[in-house]
Design a protein around this motif. Structure first.
Motif, PDB file in Angstrom:
ATOM      1  N   GLY A  82       0.810  -1.190   0.215  1.00 39.97           N
ATOM      2  CA  GLY A  82      -0.006  -0.194  -0.005  1.00 39.97           C
ATOM      3  C   GLY A  82       0.965   1.196  -0.161  1.00 39.97           C
ATOM      4  O   GLY A  82       0.380   2.341   0.328  1.00 39.97           O
ATOM      5  N   SER A  83       2.045   1.177  -0.177  1.00 41.58           N
ATOM      6  CA  SER A  83       2.864   2.256  -0.479  1.00 41.58           C
ATOM      7  C   SER A  83       2.695   3.345  -1.555  1.00 41.58           C
ATOM      8  O   SER A  83       2.566   2.803  -2.574  1.00 41.58           O
ATOM      9  CB  SER A  83       4.530   1.630  -0.587  1.00 41.58           C
ATOM     10  OG  SER A  83       5.120   2.952  -0.683  1.00 41.58           O
ATOM     11  N   VAL A  84       2.666   4.438  -1.142  1.00 37.31           N
ATOM     12  CA  VAL A  84       2.406   5.667  -2.307  1.00 37.31           C
ATOM     13  C   VAL A  84       3.803   5.716  -2.818  1.00 37.31           C
ATOM     14  O   VAL A  84       4.592   6.523  -2.101  1.00 37.31           O
ATOM     15  CB  VAL A  84       1.811   7.003  -1.713  1.00 37.31           C
ATOM     16  CG1 VAL A  84       1.688   7.865  -2.859  1.00 37.31           C
ATOM     17  CG2 VAL A  84       0.381   6.618  -1.020  1.00 37.31           C
ATOM     18  N   SER A  85       3.906   5.866  -4.030  1.00 35.95           N
ATOM     19  CA  SER A  85       5.276   6.041  -4.564  1.00 35.95           C
ATOM     20  C   SER A  85       5.401   7.544  -5.056  1.00 35.95           C
ATOM     21  O   SER A  85       4.565   7.957  -5.802  1.00 35.95           O
ATOM     22  CB  SER A  85       5.505   5.269  -6.192  1.00 35.95           C
ATOM     23  OG  SER A  85       5.382   3.742  -5.708  1.00 35.95           O
ATOM     24  N   THR A  86       6.309   8.296  -4.375  1.00 31.64           N
ATOM     25  CA  THR A  86       6.533   9.617  -4.891  1.00 31.64           C
ATOM     26  C   THR A  86       7.975   9.771  -5.590  1.00 31.64           C
ATOM     27  O   THR A  86       8.801   8.910  -5.003  1.00 31.64           O
ATOM     28  CB  THR A  86       6.525  10.502  -3.765  1.00 31.64           C
ATOM     29  OG1 THR A  86       7.344   9.907  -2.713  1.00 31.64           O
ATOM     30  CG2 THR A  86       4.994  10.342  -2.955  1.00 31.64           C
ATOM     31  N   ALA A 106       5.476   3.055 -13.548  1.00 37.03           N
ATOM     32  CA  ALA A 106       4.013   2.406 -13.593  1.00 37.03           C
ATOM     33  C   ALA A 106       3.538   2.421 -12.017  1.00 37.03           C
ATOM     34  O   ALA A 106       3.993   1.921 -11.244  1.00 37.03           O
ATOM     35  CB  ALA A 106       3.733   1.158 -14.049  1.00 37.03           C
ATOM     36  N   ASN A 107       2.140   3.098 -11.660  1.00 38.05           N
ATOM     37  CA  ASN A 107       1.782   2.900 -10.540  1.00 38.05           C
ATOM     38  C   ASN A 107       0.693   1.700 -10.457  1.00 38.05           C
ATOM     39  O   ASN A 107      -0.313   1.860 -10.384  1.00 38.05           O
ATOM     40  CB  ASN A 107       0.851   4.158 -10.163  1.00 38.05           C
ATOM     41  CG  ASN A 107       1.919   5.366 -10.185  1.00 38.05           C
ATOM     42  OD1 ASN A 107       1.781   6.143 -11.167  1.00 38.05           O
ATOM     43  ND2 ASN A 107       2.529   5.590  -9.014  1.00 38.05           N
ATOM     44  N   ILE A 108       1.438   0.589 -10.622  1.00 39.12           N
ATOM     45  CA  ILE A 108       0.679  -0.723 -10.516  1.00 39.12           C
ATOM     46  C   ILE A 108      -0.317  -0.995  -9.154  1.00 39.12           C
ATOM     47  O   ILE A 108       0.131  -0.422  -8.174  1.00 39.12           O
ATOM     48  CB  ILE A 108       1.519  -1.952 -10.851  1.00 39.12           C
ATOM     49  CG1 ILE A 108       2.822  -1.973  -9.752  1.00 39.12           C
ATOM     50  CG2 ILE A 108       2.060  -1.734 -12.185  1.00 39.12           C
ATOM     51  CD1 ILE A 108       3.678  -3.192  -9.835  1.00 39.12           C
ATOM     52  N   ARG A 109      -1.071  -2.145  -9.414  1.00 38.00           N
ATOM     53  CA  ARG A 109      -2.062  -2.483  -8.132  1.00 38.00           C
ATOM     54  C   ARG A 109      -0.890  -3.076  -7.187  1.00 38.00           C
ATOM     55  O   ARG A 109       0.137  -3.553  -7.386  1.00 38.00           O
ATOM     56  CB  ARG A 109      -3.092  -3.275  -8.519  1.00 38.00           C
ATOM     57  CG  ARG A 109      -3.998  -2.625  -9.265  1.00 38.00           C
ATOM     58  CD  ARG A 109      -5.172  -3.481  -9.630  1.00 38.00           C
ATOM     59  NE  ARG A 109      -4.766  -4.352 -11.051  1.00 38.00           N
ATOM     60  CZ  ARG A 109      -5.499  -5.165 -11.398  1.00 38.00           C
ATOM     61  NH1 ARG A 109      -6.758  -5.548 -11.037  1.00 38.00           N
ATOM     62  NH2 ARG A 109      -5.022  -5.824 -12.690  1.00 38.00           N
ATOM     63  N   GLY A 110      -1.244  -2.773  -5.803  1.00 39.06           N
ATOM     64  CA  GLY A 110      -0.492  -3.301  -4.801  1.00 39.06           C
ATOM     65  C   GLY A 110       0.064  -1.999  -4.048  1.00 39.06           C
ATOM     66  O   GLY A 110       0.370  -2.181  -2.737  1.00 39.06           O
ATOM     67  N   GLY A 111       0.238  -0.941  -4.680  1.00 40.94           N
ATOM     68  CA  GLY A 111       0.823   0.198  -4.173  1.00 40.94           C
ATOM     69  C   GLY A 111      -0.473   1.117  -3.557  1.00 40.94           C
ATOM     70  O   GLY A 111      -1.847   0.585  -4.084  1.00 40.94           O
ATOM     71  N   GLY A 112      -0.249   2.242  -2.855  1.00 41.10           N
ATOM     72  CA  GLY A 112      -1.514   2.942  -2.377  1.00 41.10           C
ATOM     73  C   GLY A 112      -1.783   4.003  -3.183  1.00 41.10           C
ATOM     74  O   GLY A 112      -2.496   5.049  -2.751  1.00 41.10           O
ATOM     75  N   GLY A 115      -5.563   4.513  -3.535  1.00 35.57           N
ATOM     76  CA  GLY A 115      -6.278   4.292  -2.212  1.00 35.57           C
ATOM     77  C   GLY A 115      -6.360   2.909  -2.059  1.00 35.57           C
ATOM     78  O   GLY A 115      -5.544   2.010  -2.356  1.00 35.57           O
ATOM     79  N   ALA A 116      -6.923   2.610  -0.775  1.00 35.66           N
ATOM     80  CA  ALA A 116      -6.960   1.175  -0.280  1.00 35.66           C
ATOM     81  C   ALA A 116      -7.427   0.307  -1.137  1.00 35.66           C
ATOM     82  O   ALA A 116      -6.802  -0.975  -1.025  1.00 35.66           O
ATOM     83  CB  ALA A 116      -7.888   1.349   1.155  1.00 35.66           C
ATOM     84  N   GLY A 157      13.142  -2.282  -6.628  1.00 34.34           N
ATOM     85  CA  GLY A 157      13.963  -2.450  -5.315  1.00 34.34           C
ATOM     86  C   GLY A 157      13.056  -3.250  -4.518  1.00 34.34           C
ATOM     87  O   GLY A 157      11.830  -2.571  -4.384  1.00 34.34           O
ATOM     88  N   SER A 158      13.365  -4.278  -3.659  1.00 33.25           N
ATOM     89  CA  SER A 158      12.785  -4.737  -2.583  1.00 33.25           C
ATOM     90  C   SER A 158      11.431  -5.435  -3.308  1.00 33.25           C
ATOM     91  O   SER A 158      11.410  -6.160  -4.239  1.00 33.25           O
ATOM     92  CB  SER A 158      12.218  -3.901  -1.606  1.00 33.25           C
ATOM     93  OG  SER A 158      11.973  -4.502  -0.600  1.00 33.25           O
ATOM     94  N   ASN A 159      10.107  -5.101  -2.935  1.00 36.06           N
ATOM     95  CA  ASN A 159       9.003  -5.376  -3.496  1.00 36.06           C
ATOM     96  C   ASN A 159       8.894  -5.311  -4.972  1.00 36.06           C
ATOM     97  O   ASN A 159       8.509  -6.033  -5.789  1.00 36.06           O
ATOM     98  CB  ASN A 159       7.580  -4.955  -2.851  1.00 36.06           C
ATOM     99  CG  ASN A 159       6.544  -5.510  -3.561  1.00 36.06           C
ATOM    100  OD1 ASN A 159       5.800  -6.798  -3.110  1.00 36.06           O
ATOM    101  ND2 ASN A 159       5.726  -4.889  -4.427  1.00 36.06           N
ATOM    102  N   GLY A 160       9.441  -3.942  -5.386  1.00 36.72           N
ATOM    103  CA  GLY A 160       9.640  -3.725  -6.767  1.00 36.72           C
ATOM    104  C   GLY A 160      10.674  -4.587  -7.553  1.00 36.72           C
ATOM    105  O   GLY A 160      10.592  -5.070  -8.709  1.00 36.72           O
ATOM    106  N   GLY A 161      11.740  -5.200  -6.937  1.00 31.30           N
ATOM    107  CA  GLY A 161      12.619  -6.243  -7.566  1.00 31.30           C
ATOM    108  C   GLY A 161      11.999  -7.637  -7.659  1.00 31.30           C
ATOM    109  O   GLY A 161      12.020  -8.140  -8.605  1.00 31.30           O
TER     110      GLY A 161
END
Length: 303
Positions: A82-86, A106-112, A115-116, A157-161
């Protein structure tokens, strides 16, 4: 008075002071850079993923870029927890774009980012949606003539990795170069070490048979096929990473390398005296960025 910071991928931090009575703002401090950041522009797009879901996509490129199907392009995402990527300023992105590349997020699903519900749609039993969104972004960029598979690199990176490693094993035909950074790649063993058990809600657990099957279906390590020559990879890990132990990268690289069909290079970079976020000094972070982007630009023929 209120102070705030403005930054982006191509603009280093600018500190403003805002007068809450007059509503006027003034620049207090800014970082001087040896390039004209006004030569760059941002293109905001939406593309369709699985089930017609519209996913936001941001491109950073020099003004006047042509959609000729032959631009070097680097696609990245995070898509987890749910992390918002800035956006944040990174000099290596400047170097890449100045040399004719296109940077895409890309602001793919899984990020925030939306929204929730957006976060939940890429979590747990829906985690494959994140990978589908990322793959759909790559396909969209190719279809729209921004690039082609021989000019397309991905990193995260991390989950993005995990996202880029899963995308590479699911669609190896779509990418030229892949750079997973501190990525969990053995999802069957992930929860058994360090803080992995705290992330069962994000990924699932092997203790449940249905969840086990989902994990095995997308776990990058477990989906390496002997007959496939995977894209060139630089797998980056840190020897003191207590969130994603480096054995994930070691196993992933070893299995990729030890197959007759693998002729594209598979490289491993281990950051010494570093944890999950890499080096702690400016010089070590800069060196790591230089290594990663040198690999990407070499593989995309930008030298």
């Amino acid at each position: 008075m209120v102070r705030f910071i403005l930054t982006s991928w191509t603009v280093p931090p600018v500190v403003y002071e805002f007068n809450i009575q007059s509503f006027e703002k003034e620049v207090i401090e800014r970082t001087e850079v040896p390039f004209d950041f006004e030569q760059f522009e941002y293109t905001e797009l939406e593309y369709k993923s699985e089930q017609g879901v519209k996913v936001p996509l941001v491109l950073v490129h020099k003004k006047g870029v042509e959609k000729n199907g032959d631009n070097p392009l680097l696609l990245t995402a995070y898509g987890g927890f749910g992390s918002v990527s800035t956006p944040s300023y990174r000099s290596e992105i400047i170097h890449f774009v100045e040399h004719g590349g296109i940077f895409a997020f890309a602001n793919i699903r899984g990020g925030g980012d939306k929204g929730a519900k957006w976060a939940k749609a890429g979590k747990g039993k829906f985690k494959q949606n994140s990978f589908d969104d990322f793959i759909a972004a790559a396909e969209y960029l190719v279809d729209q003539k921004y690039t082609n598979p021989k000019k397309l690199a991905i990193t995260g990176g991390s989950n993005g990795g995990l996202v880029v490693a899963a995308a590479a094993t699911q669609r190896p035909d779509l990418f030229k170069a892949v750079v997973p950074v501190v990525a969990p790649t053995d999802m069957i063993r992930f929860e058994k070490f360090t803080v992995g058990h705290w992330h069962i809600d994000e990924y699932g657990t092997v203790a449940d048979s249905t969840s086990f099957c989902r994990l095995k279906n997308y776990s990058p390590y477990h989906n390496i096929t002997d007959e496939v020559n995977y894209p060139s990879m630089l797998v980056v890990t840190s020897e003191n990473d207590d969130r994603v132990p480096p054995f994930h990268s070691y196993k992933f690289v070893a299995k990729l390398q030890n197959r007759k069909e693998q002729t594209n290079p598979i490289l491993l970079k281990v950051q010494e005296d570093a944890g999950h976020y890499g080096g702690l000094t400016y010089s070590s972070r800069t060196q790591n960025g230089a290594d990663v982007y040198s690999f990407i630009m070499h593989e995309l023929g930008m030298e």
